[in-house]
Structures are given as structure tokens and as C-alpha cells.
Design a protein around this motif. Structure first.
Motif, mmCIF file in Angstrom:
data_model
loop_
_atom_site.group_PDB
_atom_site.id
_atom_site.type_symbol
_atom_site.label_atom_id
_atom_site.label_comp_id
_atom_site.label_asym_id
_atom_site.label_seq_id
_atom_site.Cartn_x
_atom_site.Cartn_y
_atom_site.Cartn_z
ATOM 1 N N LYS A 325 0.869 -1.185 0.000
ATOM 2 C CA LYS A 325 0.000 0.000 0.000
ATOM 3 C C LYS A 325 0.903 1.231 0.000
ATOM 4 O O LYS A 325 1.516 1.562 1.006
ATOM 5 C CB LYS A 325 -0.926 0.003 1.213
ATOM 6 C CG LYS A 325 -1.896 1.171 1.233
ATOM 7 C CD LYS A 325 -2.859 1.064 2.399
ATOM 8 C CE LYS A 325 -3.761 2.283 2.491
ATOM 9 N NZ LYS A 325 -4.538 2.511 1.270
ATOM 10 N N LEU A 326 0.989 1.901 -1.145
ATOM 11 C CA LEU A 326 1.900 3.023 -1.299
ATOM 12 C C LEU A 326 1.223 4.346 -0.962
ATOM 13 O O LEU A 326 0.004 4.450 -0.929
ATOM 14 C CB LEU A 326 2.425 3.068 -2.744
ATOM 15 C CG LEU A 326 3.160 1.813 -3.219
ATOM 16 C CD1 LEU A 326 3.639 1.999 -4.651
ATOM 17 C CD2 LEU A 326 4.343 1.496 -2.307
ATOM 18 N N ARG A 327 2.064 5.364 -0.731
ATOM 19 C CA ARG A 327 1.539 6.702 -0.469
ATOM 20 C C ARG A 327 0.838 7.233 -1.711
ATOM 21 O O ARG A 327 1.064 6.764 -2.827
ATOM 22 C CB ARG A 327 2.664 7.654 -0.072
ATOM 23 C CG ARG A 327 3.448 7.220 1.155
ATOM 24 C CD ARG A 327 4.244 8.391 1.722
ATOM 25 N NE ARG A 327 5.145 8.985 0.752
ATOM 26 C CZ ARG A 327 6.437 8.684 0.650
ATOM 27 N NH1 ARG A 327 6.964 7.764 1.423
ATOM 28 N NH2 ARG A 327 7.199 9.296 -0.244
ATOM 29 N N ALA A 328 0.004 8.242 -1.518
ATOM 30 C CA ALA A 328 -0.808 8.760 -2.623
ATOM 31 C C ALA A 328 -0.043 9.721 -3.530
ATOM 32 O O ALA A 328 -0.570 10.133 -4.557
ATOM 33 C CB ALA A 328 -2.046 9.461 -2.081
ATOM 34 N N ASP A 329 1.203 10.067 -3.173
ATOM 35 C CA ASP A 329 1.939 11.008 -4.015
ATOM 36 C C ASP A 329 2.702 10.253 -5.101
ATOM 37 O O ASP A 329 3.007 9.070 -4.992
ATOM 38 C CB ASP A 329 2.891 11.870 -3.179
ATOM 39 C CG ASP A 329 3.737 11.049 -2.217
ATOM 40 O OD1 ASP A 329 3.199 10.100 -1.634
ATOM 41 O OD2 ASP A 329 4.932 11.358 -2.058
ATOM 42 N N LEU A 330 3.030 10.968 -6.162
ATOM 43 C CA LEU A 330 3.656 10.389 -7.342
ATOM 44 C C LEU A 330 5.075 9.920 -7.037
ATOM 45 O O LEU A 330 5.929 10.710 -6.648
ATOM 46 C CB LEU A 330 3.691 11.435 -8.461
ATOM 47 C CG LEU A 330 4.384 11.054 -9.763
ATOM 48 C CD1 LEU A 330 3.626 9.935 -10.460
ATOM 49 C CD2 LEU A 330 4.500 12.279 -10.672
ATOM 50 N N PRO A 331 5.380 8.625 -7.213
ATOM 51 C CA PRO A 331 6.755 8.155 -6.999
ATOM 52 C C PRO A 331 7.699 8.806 -8.011
ATOM 53 O O PRO A 331 7.369 8.925 -9.200
ATOM 54 C CB PRO A 331 6.659 6.639 -7.244
ATOM 55 C CG PRO A 331 5.217 6.300 -7.030
ATOM 56 C CD PRO A 331 4.467 7.509 -7.512
ATOM 57 N N PRO A 332 8.876 9.248 -7.573
ATOM 58 C CA PRO A 332 9.804 9.924 -8.494
ATOM 59 C C PRO A 332 10.155 9.080 -9.724
ATOM 60 O O PRO A 332 10.326 9.629 -10.817
ATOM 61 C CB PRO A 332 11.041 10.172 -7.615
ATOM 62 C CG PRO A 332 10.520 10.211 -6.217
ATOM 63 C CD PRO A 332 9.383 9.251 -6.183
ATOM 64 N N ARG A 333 10.246 7.763 -9.539
ATOM 65 C CA ARG A 333 10.616 6.922 -10.681
ATOM 66 C C ARG A 333 9.515 6.912 -11.747
ATOM 67 O O ARG A 333 9.802 6.798 -12.951
ATOM 68 C CB ARG A 333 10.905 5.490 -10.203
ATOM 69 C CG ARG A 333 11.382 4.549 -11.311
ATOM 70 C CD ARG A 333 12.702 5.016 -11.893
ATOM 71 N NE ARG A 333 13.156 4.152 -12.984
ATOM 72 C CZ ARG A 333 12.773 4.278 -14.248
ATOM 73 N NH1 ARG A 333 11.930 5.244 -14.602
ATOM 74 N NH2 ARG A 333 13.222 3.464 -15.173
ATOM 75 N N ILE A 334 8.267 7.042 -11.330
ATOM 76 C CA ILE A 334 7.168 7.147 -12.294
ATOM 77 C C ILE A 334 7.217 8.511 -12.976
ATOM 78 O O ILE A 334 6.987 8.643 -14.182
ATOM 79 C CB ILE A 334 5.806 6.955 -11.606
ATOM 80 C CG1 ILE A 334 5.706 5.562 -10.987
ATOM 81 C CG2 ILE A 334 4.655 7.193 -12.579
ATOM 82 C CD1 ILE A 334 5.571 4.437 -11.977
ATOM 83 N N ALA A 335 7.545 9.543 -12.209
ATOM 84 C CA ALA A 335 7.596 10.906 -12.762
ATOM 85 C C ALA A 335 8.663 11.040 -13.846
ATOM 86 O O ALA A 335 8.518 11.850 -14.764
ATOM 87 C CB ALA A 335 7.855 11.915 -11.647
ATOM 88 N N THR A 336 9.728 10.240 -13.759
ATOM 89 C CA THR A 336 10.821 10.359 -14.723
ATOM 90 C C THR A 336 10.810 9.222 -15.746
ATOM 91 O O THR A 336 11.774 9.078 -16.513
ATOM 92 C CB THR A 336 12.178 10.367 -13.996
ATOM 93 O OG1 THR A 336 12.312 9.160 -13.226
ATOM 94 C CG2 THR A 336 12.288 11.570 -13.067
ATOM 95 N N ALA A 337 9.753 8.442 -15.772
ATOM 96 C CA ALA A 337 9.685 7.329 -16.722
ATOM 97 C C ALA A 337 9.756 7.849 -18.158
ATOM 98 O O ALA A 337 9.174 8.885 -18.493
ATOM 99 C CB ALA A 337 8.398 6.538 -16.509
ATOM 100 N N SER A 338 10.454 7.122 -19.002
ATOM 101 C CA SER A 338 10.594 7.506 -20.406
ATOM 102 C C SER A 338 9.283 7.263 -21.144
ATOM 103 O O SER A 338 8.402 6.552 -20.646
ATOM 104 C CB SER A 338 11.701 6.676 -21.049
ATOM 105 O OG SER A 338 11.299 5.306 -21.141
#
Length: 503
Positions: A325-338
């Protein structure tokens, strides 16, 4: 003056449409004779359209506005006397617009709290720094030790007889590495003679209940080491031995350092304290192999921190999304996905992965539109606020999932006034919808009138400029003071009414 009237004046003082001549009248009315509940001087000080002359007039009439006026750039060094108003002078220094020469005056201020605040600022005259370094209040010296950027000063303070000053030196990233190493081993410096525990009978510093001192200042030495271990300027070789220290607090201090050798990271990854493993998992400098090992940690918090590590391998993050169960904020790795990775994530069979991707607000239109038709309501709730969605797409979400997505649809910046009206009429109603509609830039008069029926949305809607002027005037008599203040601050309040209300 009644309480309600007071809130009217507070609202008017912040009203962006208040004519300049009425601002002048409020300034003339402000001052010590005004009811405490009607203190609108700070609202006046926060006005973006305040002229320099008005700001100075307000400051002259209500000196307590000096701090907000200074922070807003409305006062200059010529307007402030540091001896008469140290608060405003310190605020100007804090904003980088004060006169460093004031340091000599403020360093002699009888209020030690003012001297502590002064010690935070750089660029003070050397003699003012020396006054602070010799201050009889140890907290003043400790603040100087924490903030000074002068290596010579901080090095000298590392030998201060009070341990609290040394702890501040240990936190300061301007402290030379050799001095930080000496603070950790404690052998190259003369021993401290006092600590806060020693002082406890004289002064209450709010110490933790387990703080002790048998003459060796044990708790204070522990605190100094803890600070130095967290200081990025401390040499790596001085900290690595603490990975096996019996104190979990000292081991914890290591975990987010960027210079941890791999073997130290591996030792911390099997630490018995879950919090230590969790913070290590969030360190972007740990290697892929260690991240993959931590992905199997039995502790939920460890896996959650790992998911938000900006360098976590994407396949590991996908696996974590399905099991944690992850936090509701955007994970940095998703934010920088190509772009290619974004397409891969959008095709994932795991709704939790698609939901993480939907947190991005810069998705290509095609992927955004595909997520807007997702069968999972959690994905739709996440994508619904995304700009660029059409009214038809938003209505389709509501038709398919109703109350589950209603409030999120209401937050979409492109939601039309007609759609917002329809959301307020939905049956069954959703209370959060009214709050979101009440603050929406596209809310129509009809939608806002509907929001007034909700207790929590009423004060938000009362300040919306699209609320009909007659309704705004009526709300000035509301029983809720926050509603009254919001209505008085509404730029749609008729000018004639403002003229009647301002004394």
C-alpha cells in the motif's frame, strides 16, 4: 464594535477590489483601540496593492505590522529603527534587505530571543559576531554555532565549554571535516564542562525524559555524535564504524548519507530496526542489488520507502505496487519514466500500477484518454483531475462510477460550469463535491448558491467572485464568522456596500 462587524472589517481589509481611498480609511481606523477580534491590520499589511506611503502609514499607526510589511517588501532600512523594533529589523535581515550594521545594536538587545534570531544571519560585522560568541546565554551561542558560515568561528566554538554549542557545531555543514571527526571521537578536543542536563535545575530546556549526566555528559556526547553522523560534511571514514553501534539512533543517522560504502549499506539493510531499513531503502545511492533485496522485506514501511526511491528499478516498483500500500503522491521513478516506459506502465494488468501512472499530469493525450476509460474506479479517481479531459469524458466517469469519482471530477481544472452544476445536484449527494465546486474557477452562480447549503463549503463559496452580489451582501449577516469574513473579502461585494461598511 460587534464580533461580526470585526470580521467584516477583516474581510474588507483583504478584499482585492477595495478602492484605495477605503484602504486609507481603514488604515486611519486601525490601531490599539480596535477590538482584538477585529484586528484587521495584518490583512491590510498583506495587500498586494498597498502603496509605499500606505505601508508606512500603517506601520506608524500599528507597529506590530512591521514584520509582515517587512517580509512583503513594503519597508526599507530607512523605515525601521532596530533598537525600537527589533522584530521588523530581524524580518528585514531574514529577507536579505536589512542592514548588517544593525548587528551591533541587536547583539546587545536585552531579549535573548532576539539575539538568538540574530545569530542565524550571515554577513554580520565581526564585532557583532564576537559579541554573540561571548553571549552569556548558551542558546545564543548555540544558534551562532549552528548557522555561521565562517570556518574560523565554528572551529573555535567546537571547543566551547558547553556541550550544546558543540552539538550545533556538529550540525553545521560549514564546519571543517577534521573538526567534525574530532567531535565524533571526542579525543582531540578538551572535554565539555557543562551540558543541558547539568543546567536542568537552573533552566527548563524541555529535555527528553531519558537524558542523563553523571559528570561525563553522556546524553550530550551522544547528541553531538548523532548530529555529526548526519552532517554530510563529516568524513566517511569517521562514520562507518557506527553501522554496528548499539545505539539505534546513531545507526539511524547513517542511512540517508550519500557516501555510504556498499558493505555498510548491506549491514544496515539487515538491521533489526524496521525504520532504519526503511530510511536506507529511500537512499538513492544504494545499488540495484540491495534495492531488489529490500523489495522482499517483510515490513510494509520498508517497501513503501523503496517505492519512492528515485532510482528504484522500474520492474521492482511495479512489483511493489502490486504488493504494498503506497503513499498517494507520485513516486519519483514514475515521474521520470521515459515515453516507452510510460506506454508499458499504461498496459500493465495491475490496476495499482496504472493508478500510479495516472498521478502524472503530463501524460500524452492518448494514454491519458485510455486511462480515462479504465474499468477500475481507483484509476479513474486518480486520472479525473488531469487537465485536458473533455466534458464528455468526465461525464462518462460519473455515469459509470457515480459517487466514487464525483469529488475528483469536480477538481478537474477544465470542468465546465454546467458540469459543476450537475455535480451539485447529484443524488445521492457527496459532501466533498460542494467544497471542490465552491473553490473551482469555473463555478457558476447557480452552482455556488447550491454550495451555500453545505456547512463546510459555505465559507469557501462566500468568497467566490462568481457568487451573485446580492447573495454576498446577505452573507454579511451570517452567524458563521468565517462566512462573514469571506463575504466581506469577496471582490463582487458592491462598492456602495463597501463604502457603507468602512468606518
Amino acid at each position: 464594535m460587534t464580533h461580526v462587524h470585526g470580521h467584516v472589517l477583516c474581510g474588507l481589509a483583504a478584499n482585492t477590489a477595495l478602492p484605495s481611498e477605503l484602504v486609507d480609511r481603514l488604515i486611519a481606523f486601525a490601531g490599539p483601540d480596535v477590538d482584538e477580534d477585529a484586528d484587521f491590520a495584518d490583512d491590510l499589511a498583506g495587500r498586494a496593492d498597498l502603496s509605499d506611503a500606505q505601508a508606512l502609514a500603517l506601520y506608524t499607526r500599528v507597529p506590530e505590522t512591521g514584520v509582515p510589511l517587512a517580509r512583503e517588501g513594503r519597508l526599507t532600512t530607512a523605515d525601521v529603527d532596530p533598537a525600537a523594533d527589533p522584530d521588523a529589523a530581524l524580518a528585514l535581515l531574514d529577507e536579505g534587505r536589512g542592514d548588517p550594521e544593525w548587528g551591533r545594536v541587536l547583539a546587545a538587545d536585552p531579549d535573548s530571543w532576539n539575539r538568538q534570531r540574530l545569530a542565524e544571519y550571515g554577513g554580520l560585522p565581526p564585532d557583532a559576531v564576537e559579541m554573540l560568541a561571548a553571549d552569556p546565554d548558551v542558546q545564543v551561542v548555540a544558534e551562532l554555532a549552528l548557522w555561521t558560515a565562517t570556518p574560523e568561528v565554528v572551529t573555535r566554538l567546537a571547543e566551547h565549554p558547553h556541550a550544546e554549542v558543540r552539538r550545533s557545531v556538529a550540525w553545521n555543514e560549514a564546519t571543517p571535516p577534521a573538526v567534525l571527526a574530532a567531535l565524533i571521537d571526542g579525543e582531540q578536543l578538551p572535554p565539555a564542562r557543562r551540558c543541558l542536563v547539568c543546567d536542568r535545575e537552573e533552566t527548563d530546556f524541555g529535555l527528553p525524559p531519558d537524558a542523563t549526566c553523571d559528570g561525563t555528559h553522556g546524553s550530550a556526547v551522544h547528541d553531538i555524535r548523532h548530529a555529526a553522523l548526519q552532517n554530510r560534511a563529516t568524513p566517511t571514514e569517521a562514520v562507518v564504524a557506527f553501522a554496528d553501534h548499539p545505539s539505534k539512533r546513531l545507526r539511524w543517522a547513517l542511512v540517508d548519507r550519500p557516501d555510504l560504502p556498499p558493505e555498510v549499506s548491506r549491514r544496515l539493510a539487515v538491521d533489526p530496526v524496521p525504520g532504519i531499513r526503511a530510511y536506507l531503502a529511500g537512499n538513492p545511492l544504494i545499488d540495484d542489488a540491495l534495492m531488489r533485496a529490500l523489495a522482499d522485506d517483510e515490513d510494509q514501511d520498508v517497501r513503501c520507502h523503496l517505492a519512492h526511491n528515485p532510482n528504484v528499478p522500474l520492474d521492482v516498483l511495479v512489483r511493489l505496487a502490486a504488493t504494498t500500500k503506497l503513499r498517494a503522491d507520485l513516486p519519483p521513478r514514475i515521474a521520470t519514466a521515459s515515453p516507452a516506459e510510460v506506454e508499458e506502465l499504461a498496459r500493465s494488468t495491475e490496476s495499482a500500477v496504472r493508478m500510479l501512472l495516472a498521478l502524472r499530469r503530463d501524460l500524452p493525450a492518448g494514454i491519458r484518454d485510455a486511462l480515462a476509460t479504465d474499468p477500475d474506479a481507483k484509476v479513474l479517481k486518480t486520472i479525473a483531475p488531469h487537465p485536458g479531459l473533455s466534458e464528455a469524458q468526465l461525464r462518462d466517469m460519473v455515469d459509470r462510477h457515480g459517487v466514487r469519482v464525483l469529488a475528483k471530477v469536480a477538481t478537474n481544472p477544465d470542468a465546465s460550469g454546467t458540469l459543476l452544476e450537475d455535480l451539485t445536484r447529484h443524488q445521492p449527494p457527496v459532501k466533498k463535491v460542494f467544497r471542490e465546486v465552491a473553490r473551482h474557477r469555473n463555478a457558476t452562480p447557480r452552482a455556488l448558491l447550491a454550495c451555500l447549503a453545505d456547512d463546510e463549503a459555505r465559507s469557501i463559496a462566500a468568497g467566490h467572485p462568481a457568487l451573485p452580489p446580492q447573495a454576498v451582501v446577505e452573507l454579511l449577516a451570517d452567524e458563521d464568522r468565517q462566512v462573514v469574513k469571506a463575504a466581506a473579502g469577496n471582490p463582487s461585494l458592491p462598492r456602495a456596500v463597501m463604502l457603507d461598511l468602512v468606518p
